[in-house]
Design a protein around this motif. Structure first.
Motif, short mmCIF file in Angstrom:
data_model
loop_
_atom_site.label_atom_id
_atom_site.label_comp_id
_atom_site.label_asym_id
_atom_site.label_seq_id
_atom_site.Cartn_x
_atom_site.Cartn_y
_atom_site.Cartn_z
N GLY A 14 0.79 -1.23 0.00
CA GLY A 14 0.00 0.00 0.00
C GLY A 14 0.81 1.28 0.00
O GLY A 14 0.26 2.38 -0.16
N VAL A 15 2.12 1.19 0.16
CA VAL A 15 2.97 2.39 0.19
C VAL A 15 3.00 3.04 -1.20
O VAL A 15 3.23 2.37 -2.20
CB VAL A 15 4.40 2.04 0.64
CG1 VAL A 15 5.35 3.22 0.45
CG2 VAL A 15 4.40 1.60 2.09
N THR A 16 2.78 4.36 -1.23
CA THR A 16 2.80 5.09 -2.50
C THR A 16 3.99 6.04 -2.62
O THR A 16 4.39 6.37 -3.74
CB THR A 16 1.50 5.88 -2.72
OG1 THR A 16 1.34 6.82 -1.64
CG2 THR A 16 0.30 4.96 -2.78
N ASP A 17 4.53 6.49 -1.49
CA ASP A 17 5.66 7.43 -1.50
C ASP A 17 6.79 6.87 -0.63
O ASP A 17 6.54 6.40 0.48
CB ASP A 17 5.27 8.80 -0.94
CG ASP A 17 4.28 9.54 -1.80
OD1 ASP A 17 3.74 8.95 -2.74
OD2 ASP A 17 4.05 10.73 -1.52
N ILE A 18 8.01 6.94 -1.15
CA ILE A 18 9.19 6.67 -0.34
C ILE A 18 9.87 8.02 -0.14
O ILE A 18 10.34 8.63 -1.10
CB ILE A 18 10.12 5.65 -1.03
CG1 ILE A 18 9.40 4.30 -1.13
CG2 ILE A 18 11.42 5.51 -0.26
CD1 ILE A 18 10.19 3.23 -1.84
N ASN A 19 9.89 8.49 1.09
CA ASN A 19 10.23 9.88 1.37
C ASN A 19 11.73 10.14 1.43
O ASN A 19 12.56 9.24 1.30
CB ASN A 19 9.56 10.32 2.67
CG ASN A 19 8.06 10.46 2.54
OD1 ASN A 19 7.56 10.84 1.49
ND2 ASN A 19 7.33 10.14 3.59
N TYR A 20 12.05 11.44 1.64
CA TYR A 20 13.44 11.90 1.71
C TYR A 20 14.24 11.05 2.69
O TYR A 20 13.78 10.75 3.80
CB TYR A 20 13.51 13.35 2.20
CG TYR A 20 12.80 14.38 1.37
CD1 TYR A 20 12.32 14.08 0.10
CD2 TYR A 20 12.62 15.66 1.85
CE1 TYR A 20 11.69 15.05 -0.66
CE2 TYR A 20 11.98 16.63 1.09
CZ TYR A 20 11.51 16.32 -0.17
OH TYR A 20 10.88 17.27 -0.91
N GLU A 39 4.59 5.50 -6.23
CA GLU A 39 4.50 6.50 -7.29
C GLU A 39 5.65 7.50 -7.24
O GLU A 39 6.04 8.05 -8.27
CB GLU A 39 3.18 7.26 -7.19
CG GLU A 39 1.96 6.36 -7.36
CD GLU A 39 0.66 7.10 -7.13
OE1 GLU A 39 0.69 8.35 -6.97
OE2 GLU A 39 -0.40 6.45 -7.10
N ILE A 40 6.20 7.75 -6.05
CA ILE A 40 7.24 8.76 -5.88
C ILE A 40 8.40 8.18 -5.09
O ILE A 40 8.21 7.64 -4.00
CB ILE A 40 6.70 10.01 -5.17
CG1 ILE A 40 5.61 10.67 -6.01
CG2 ILE A 40 7.82 10.99 -4.88
CD1 ILE A 40 4.92 11.83 -5.33
N SER A 59 5.07 -1.19 -12.50
CA SER A 59 5.16 0.00 -11.68
C SER A 59 4.19 1.11 -12.05
O SER A 59 3.83 1.30 -13.20
CB SER A 59 6.59 0.52 -11.77
OG SER A 59 6.78 1.59 -10.88
N LYS A 60 3.83 1.89 -10.98
CA LYS A 60 3.13 3.16 -11.14
C LYS A 60 4.07 4.34 -10.89
O LYS A 60 3.63 5.49 -10.84
CB LYS A 60 1.96 3.24 -10.16
CG LYS A 60 0.86 2.21 -10.39
CD LYS A 60 -0.26 2.38 -9.38
CE LYS A 60 -1.36 1.36 -9.60
NZ LYS A 60 -2.45 1.49 -8.58
N LEU A 61 5.34 4.04 -10.74
CA LEU A 61 6.32 5.09 -10.40
C LEU A 61 6.35 6.16 -11.48
O LEU A 61 6.49 5.86 -12.66
CB LEU A 61 7.71 4.47 -10.25
CG LEU A 61 8.80 5.40 -9.73
CD1 LEU A 61 8.59 5.71 -8.26
CD2 LEU A 61 10.18 4.77 -9.94
#
Length: 199
Positions: A14-20, A39-40, A59-61
């Motif tokens: 379910g993770v959509t963003d991997i942050n800084y 995605e990001i 991927s949806k990246l």
């Protein structure tokens, strides 16, 4: 960030963003799989980690942030999903063993002479995003590309390059040949814009 003993991780679907800085300085993390829903990939996500292999599931990246793989000096190759529409600055800067970048069926990015290019349709120009620093070719030439821009730090840390010849292109941005320790000559002809601090 700074998980020196982390050797593996399963990122939930379910993770959509991997942050800084998510996996920055992870010295024992050598491989990772990015699930399809991400995605990001944020700025500096793997900064200065020892990642050797990264796998993107179907991927949806869409976005890879600035410096996502900055100073990942164990990374040797990467397959970028065709869904990606934006790749930030210095994504592969300092990846001194990187020999292969691959992206398929993408309307914005393409490969040529092992380099990753971006086509800005609005500005009608192409930008060389990255030259893999691990390629052992000693001579690099770019000719007669009047709409080509060599982007920021595209050749950073390319220790194998000895001679560069560039002719009839639009511009060369800053910091392009920094830390190219073996570079002996740069031959420029009819470059419309030449930034300060190219070397």
């Amino acid at each position: 960030e700074d998980c020196n003993n982390l050797t593996g991780i399963t990122i939930p679907f379910g993770v959509t963003d991997i942050n800084y800085y998510a996996f920055a300085w992870c010295e024992q993390l050598f491989s990772i799989t990015i699930p399809a829903n991400v995605e990001i990939l944020g700025q500096l996500a793997f900064y200065n980690s020892n990642i050797k292999e990264i796998t993107f599931q179907t991927s949806k990246l869409t976005h890879i942030g600035d410096g996502a793989f900055l100073e990942c000096d164990e990374l040797t190759g990467i397959d970028i999903p065709s869904s990606v529409i934006n790749i930030g600055d210095s994504v592969f800067r300092g990846c001194t063993k990187l020999q292969r970048i691959y992206i398929a069926n993408n309307q914005n990015y393409w490969l040529g002479s092992a380099c990753l290019f971006f086509h800005d349709y609005d500005a009608n120009k192409a930008t060389l995003v990255a030259y893999p620093a691990g390629i052992t070719t000693q001579n690099v030439s770019f000719f007669v590309h009047p709409d080509l821009n060599i982007g920021w730090a595209a050749f950073w840390d390319c220790d194998y390059i000895v001679d560069v010849e560039i002719s009839f292109i639009r511009s060369i941005e800053q910091m392009n040949f920094c830390y190219c320790d073996e570079l002996m000559s740069i031959d420029l002809d009819d470059v419309k814009y030449f930034a300060n601090d190219v070397i």
